[in-house]
Design a protein around this motif. Sequence first.
Motif, short mmCIF file in Angstrom:
data_model
loop_
_atom_site.label_atom_id
_atom_site.label_comp_id
_atom_site.label_asym_id
_atom_site.label_seq_id
_atom_site.Cartn_x
_atom_site.Cartn_y
_atom_site.Cartn_z
N TRP A 77 22.12 0.71 -13.12
CA TRP A 77 21.13 -0.43 -13.76
C TRP A 77 20.52 -0.24 -14.58
CZ3 TRP A 77 24.47 -4.90 -13.12
CH2 TRP A 77 24.08 -5.94 -14.13
N ARG A 78 21.20 -1.28 -16.39
CA ARG A 78 19.44 -0.48 -17.17
C ARG A 78 18.94 -1.78 -17.72
NH1 ARG A 78 20.00 4.86 -19.47
NH2 ARG A 78 22.08 5.56 -18.87
N TYR A 79 17.29 -1.60 -16.96
CA TYR A 79 16.71 -2.79 -16.57
C TYR A 79 16.27 -3.30 -18.32
CZ TYR A 79 18.00 -3.76 -12.19
OH TYR A 79 18.40 -4.41 -11.02
N HIS A 107 15.41 -1.70 -5.92
CA HIS A 107 16.18 -1.51 -7.24
C HIS A 107 15.56 -1.50 -8.15
CE1 HIS A 107 20.31 -2.10 -10.08
NE2 HIS A 107 20.54 -0.69 -8.83
N TYR A 108 15.61 -2.46 -8.44
CA TYR A 108 14.50 -2.31 -9.62
C TYR A 108 13.45 -0.87 -10.14
CZ TYR A 108 11.90 -4.84 -14.32
OH TYR A 108 11.25 -4.54 -15.18
N CYS A 111 16.04 2.54 -11.00
CA CYS A 111 16.28 2.22 -11.92
C CYS A 111 15.52 2.05 -13.26
CB CYS A 111 17.29 1.09 -12.28
SG CYS A 111 18.86 0.79 -11.16
#
Length: 386
Positions: free
Chosen positions: A2-4, A360-361, A364
Amino acid sequence: MWRYVSGRQLDGFRRYKYSAVDTNPLSVYVMQPIWNKIIKIVPLWVAPNLLTFSGFVMILVNYFLISFYDWDYTASGTSPGLVPTWVWLFSAFTTFCAYALDSIDGKHARRTQSSTPLGELFDHGLDSWATSIFVLSFFSVCSRDNGKTGVSVYTMYIYLSIVLFNFMCSHWEKYNTGVLFLPWGYDISQVVLIAAYLLTSAVGVEVWQKPFLFGYYITDALVILLIGFSLFLSFPQTLYNIHRAHLKKTLKNDSLYEGLLPLVSPLLLFVLLTVWVVLSPGNILAKQPRLFLWMVGVAFSNVICKVIICQMSSTRPELFHWFLFPLALVVYGAISGVLGWMEEVVLAVFTALVTAAHVHYGVCVGRQLSEHLNIYIFSLKKRVQE
């Protein structure tokens, strides 16, 4: 993955330059000479981020160890305490090691010529989480209120909120000035924590259960010092530095709205949490203090990490962090009585989800930046671009 981090933010990281000022006498004249000696024994092949992460892991291990012996903050309320002496010695050791590793990681990065924006983000991101964990571990020393001694769970919540507020102010200040004025409270708090653990291991938890001076307990003195330090030194200094940058016309944000924008989500977060604490029909903080306060620390860390990314990439932060919306639903369900006896279960599930989302943040974002900057997180080797 996921691309934050947005493309604009990635470009901003390329242009980022670190700027910090340390004026704390304890740091400059006492601790820095110690760190300069310790850094010499670190092998040159060790990545700076590995030092940072090792310190954070030690903080976590210590926290979970204390939690095993004292889940509800009552183990130190009896005489003698129920936490073994070796645990307090281990706490002092891990706190010092984490303090040392956090202090030398930047020095080691400059020493190995491997300073990167990722390293600073990794450091400050973990600091935003570690700040709450340090406080939550310390609460086991003084114990929760048992009618005679100890600290009420509401005082714990206020104490934690003030510490996190000070951390937020440091990065809000940097968002507006472009300079990180290293807070005096960090070094002082670390030394106090280590001393508290050593004192407890030497004379027992009884030292926290007896009046210290003029009928006040040591915990009372620490709370008074924290509030006084925040209201009369830390926050005024933040405002002064921002005002001085305004007079010098070096502020990064010209409008009042842009300058205050990073404060909206953190302040709304604490408004929602405080409403839950005060209006909870089931008195959730008293029933699950460790779980609730852990959730506070994790949610705060995620909100502030996004502010730090915006500050480093010179981009505008979002007005409302997405955590606020599910939290608002949970708070409404709790205070309206809809959750009923399920309030504790919902807190546990929400805490697990928030923690998982934050991990997770972090993973990523770290991977995304390492790819963009063509570096590894835990190695000094360069990536081979595909």
